[in-house]
Design a protein around this motif. Structure first.
Motif, short mmCIF file in Angstrom:
data_model
loop_
_atom_site.label_atom_id
_atom_site.label_comp_id
_atom_site.label_asym_id
_atom_site.label_seq_id
_atom_site.Cartn_x
_atom_site.Cartn_y
_atom_site.Cartn_z
N GLU A 217 0.84 -1.20 0.00
CA GLU A 217 0.00 0.00 0.00
C GLU A 217 0.88 1.25 0.00
O GLU A 217 2.09 1.17 0.21
CB GLU A 217 -0.91 -0.02 1.21
N ASP A 218 0.24 2.38 -0.22
CA ASP A 218 0.99 3.64 -0.18
C ASP A 218 1.56 3.88 1.21
O ASP A 218 0.97 3.50 2.22
CB ASP A 218 0.08 4.83 -0.52
N VAL A 219 2.71 4.54 1.23
CA VAL A 219 3.32 5.01 2.47
C VAL A 219 3.05 6.50 2.55
O VAL A 219 3.28 7.23 1.58
CB VAL A 219 4.84 4.73 2.48
N LEU A 220 2.52 6.95 3.67
CA LEU A 220 2.30 8.37 3.88
C LEU A 220 3.61 8.97 4.37
O LEU A 220 4.12 8.59 5.43
CB LEU A 220 1.19 8.61 4.90
N VAL A 221 4.17 9.87 3.57
CA VAL A 221 5.41 10.57 3.93
C VAL A 221 5.01 11.98 4.32
O VAL A 221 4.43 12.71 3.52
CB VAL A 221 6.41 10.60 2.76
N THR A 222 5.30 12.35 5.55
CA THR A 222 4.95 13.67 6.04
C THR A 222 6.23 14.46 6.28
O THR A 222 7.11 14.02 7.02
CB THR A 222 4.13 13.58 7.34
N MET A 223 6.29 15.61 5.65
CA MET A 223 7.44 16.50 5.78
C MET A 223 7.01 17.72 6.60
O MET A 223 5.95 18.29 6.34
CB MET A 223 7.91 16.96 4.41
N ILE A 224 7.84 18.10 7.55
CA ILE A 224 7.60 19.31 8.32
C ILE A 224 8.65 20.33 7.89
O ILE A 224 9.86 20.09 8.05
CB ILE A 224 7.75 19.06 9.84
N PHE A 225 8.20 21.42 7.30
CA PHE A 225 9.09 22.48 6.85
C PHE A 225 8.95 23.70 7.76
O PHE A 225 7.84 24.01 8.20
CB PHE A 225 8.75 22.93 5.41
N ASP A 226 10.05 24.38 8.01
CA ASP A 226 9.98 25.67 8.68
C ASP A 226 9.27 26.62 7.74
O ASP A 226 9.60 26.69 6.55
CB ASP A 226 11.38 26.20 9.00
N ASP A 227 8.29 27.35 8.25
CA ASP A 227 7.52 28.27 7.42
C ASP A 227 8.22 29.62 7.38
O ASP A 227 7.83 30.58 8.04
CB ASP A 227 6.09 28.40 7.94
N ASN A 228 9.31 29.67 6.63
CA ASN A 228 10.06 30.90 6.41
C ASN A 228 10.71 30.80 5.03
O ASN A 228 10.49 29.84 4.31
CB ASN A 228 11.11 31.11 7.52
N GLU A 229 11.49 31.76 4.66
CA GLU A 229 12.08 31.78 3.32
C GLU A 229 13.09 30.66 3.08
O GLU A 229 13.32 30.27 1.94
CB GLU A 229 12.71 33.14 3.03
N ALA A 230 13.68 30.13 4.14
CA ALA A 230 14.67 29.05 3.98
C ALA A 230 14.01 27.71 3.67
O ALA A 230 14.63 26.85 3.04
CB ALA A 230 15.53 28.93 5.24
N PHE B 33 7.17 8.62 8.42
CA PHE B 33 6.62 7.61 7.52
C PHE B 33 5.50 6.89 8.24
O PHE B 33 5.61 6.57 9.42
CB PHE B 33 7.69 6.58 7.13
N ASN B 34 4.42 6.58 7.51
CA ASN B 34 3.31 5.85 8.08
C ASN B 34 2.77 4.90 7.00
O ASN B 34 2.54 5.32 5.88
CB ASN B 34 2.22 6.81 8.54
N SER B 35 2.61 3.64 7.38
CA SER B 35 2.07 2.65 6.46
C SER B 35 1.55 1.48 7.27
O SER B 35 1.84 1.36 8.47
CB SER B 35 3.17 2.15 5.50
N PRO B 36 0.77 0.60 6.65
CA PRO B 36 0.28 -0.57 7.38
C PRO B 36 1.40 -1.39 8.04
O PRO B 36 1.28 -1.77 9.20
CB PRO B 36 -0.46 -1.38 6.30
N LYS B 37 2.47 -1.65 7.32
CA LYS B 37 3.56 -2.46 7.89
C LYS B 37 4.27 -1.73 9.03
O LYS B 37 4.68 -2.36 10.01
CB LYS B 37 4.57 -2.86 6.81
N LEU B 38 4.40 -0.42 8.94
CA LEU B 38 5.03 0.32 10.03
C LEU B 38 4.13 0.36 11.25
O LEU B 38 4.61 0.29 12.39
CB LEU B 38 5.39 1.74 9.58
N ARG B 39 2.84 0.44 11.06
CA ARG B 39 1.91 0.41 12.19
C ARG B 39 1.91 -0.95 12.87
O ARG B 39 1.76 -1.04 14.09
CB ARG B 39 0.50 0.79 11.74
N GLU B 40 2.09 -2.02 12.10
CA GLU B 40 2.18 -3.37 12.69
C GLU B 40 3.26 -3.41 13.74
O GLU B 40 3.08 -3.96 14.80
CB GLU B 40 2.54 -4.41 11.62
N GLN B 41 4.40 -2.83 13.43
CA GLN B 41 5.54 -2.83 14.35
C GLN B 41 5.17 -2.14 15.65
O GLN B 41 5.49 -2.62 16.73
CB GLN B 41 6.73 -2.13 13.72
N SER B 42 4.48 -1.00 15.57
CA SER B 42 4.17 -0.25 16.78
C SER B 42 3.05 -0.88 17.59
O SER B 42 2.89 -0.58 18.74
CB SER B 42 3.83 1.20 16.43
N GLU B 43 2.26 -1.77 16.98
CA GLU B 43 1.16 -2.42 17.69
C GLU B 43 1.64 -3.64 18.47
O GLU B 43 0.94 -4.14 19.33
CB GLU B 43 0.06 -2.84 16.71
N LYS B 44 2.83 -4.15 18.17
CA LYS B 44 3.34 -5.36 18.84
C LYS B 44 3.99 -5.03 20.15
O LYS B 44 4.49 -4.02 20.39
CB LYS B 44 4.30 -6.11 17.92
#
Length: 151
Positions: free
Chosen positions: A119-132, A140-151
């Protein structure tokens, strides 16, 4: 050690959700002018464990927390579940601006393909809201990554 990684992952997801939930949608065209390229470069650097490229567009707080060893350790953990990023597979989902403790951020989300995740992996980027437009976080979030955190 596993509990520490799990706690950091959960903390990151909570922080991410609180940032995105409080945000206002922004003009995606303006954001994508820089976010798409920076995200692609960072994901390709993830594939190669190339620390210098990985941190090239990050802010000082990110670099203070993510050493080369921590990047490689995190990448190994993620890669073990979902594999490598498929180059140029990311698709823009949305972007919101938000703030936390008087710091302004842009939260930009993509759906992306990884070699070992059906399935798709949700990639979330946090950028500083300035000119740089420096990166303050990547998640990263996906079904397989959530499996790991549920165990």
């Amino acid at each position: 050690m596993v509990w520490r990684k799990l706690a950091l992952l959960v903390l990151g997801v909570i922080m991410l959700c609180s940032l995105a939930a409080c945000g206002n949608k922004v003009d995606s065209k303006a954001v994508r002018e820089y976010a798409d390229e920076i995200t692609e470069k960072m994901l390709l650097a993830y594939n190669e464990d190339n620390y210098e490229e990985y941190i090239a567009n990050t802010d000082s707080q990110f670099r203070a927390v993510v050493s080369e060893d921590k990047m490689k350790e995190g990448n190994e953990m993620i890669r073990g579940k979902i594999g490598d990023y498929v180059p140029s597979s990311k698709k823009f989902k949305d972007a919101v601006n938000t703030s936390q403790k008087e710091q302004k951020y842009l939260v930009v989300r993509y759906n992306a393909k990884f070699t070992d995740e059906s399935e798709d992996v949700l990639v979330t980027m946090i950028f500083d809201d300035n000119e740089a437009h420096q990166v303050g976080g990547i998640f990263f979030n996906s079904p397989k990554l959530r499996e790991q955190s549920e165990k």
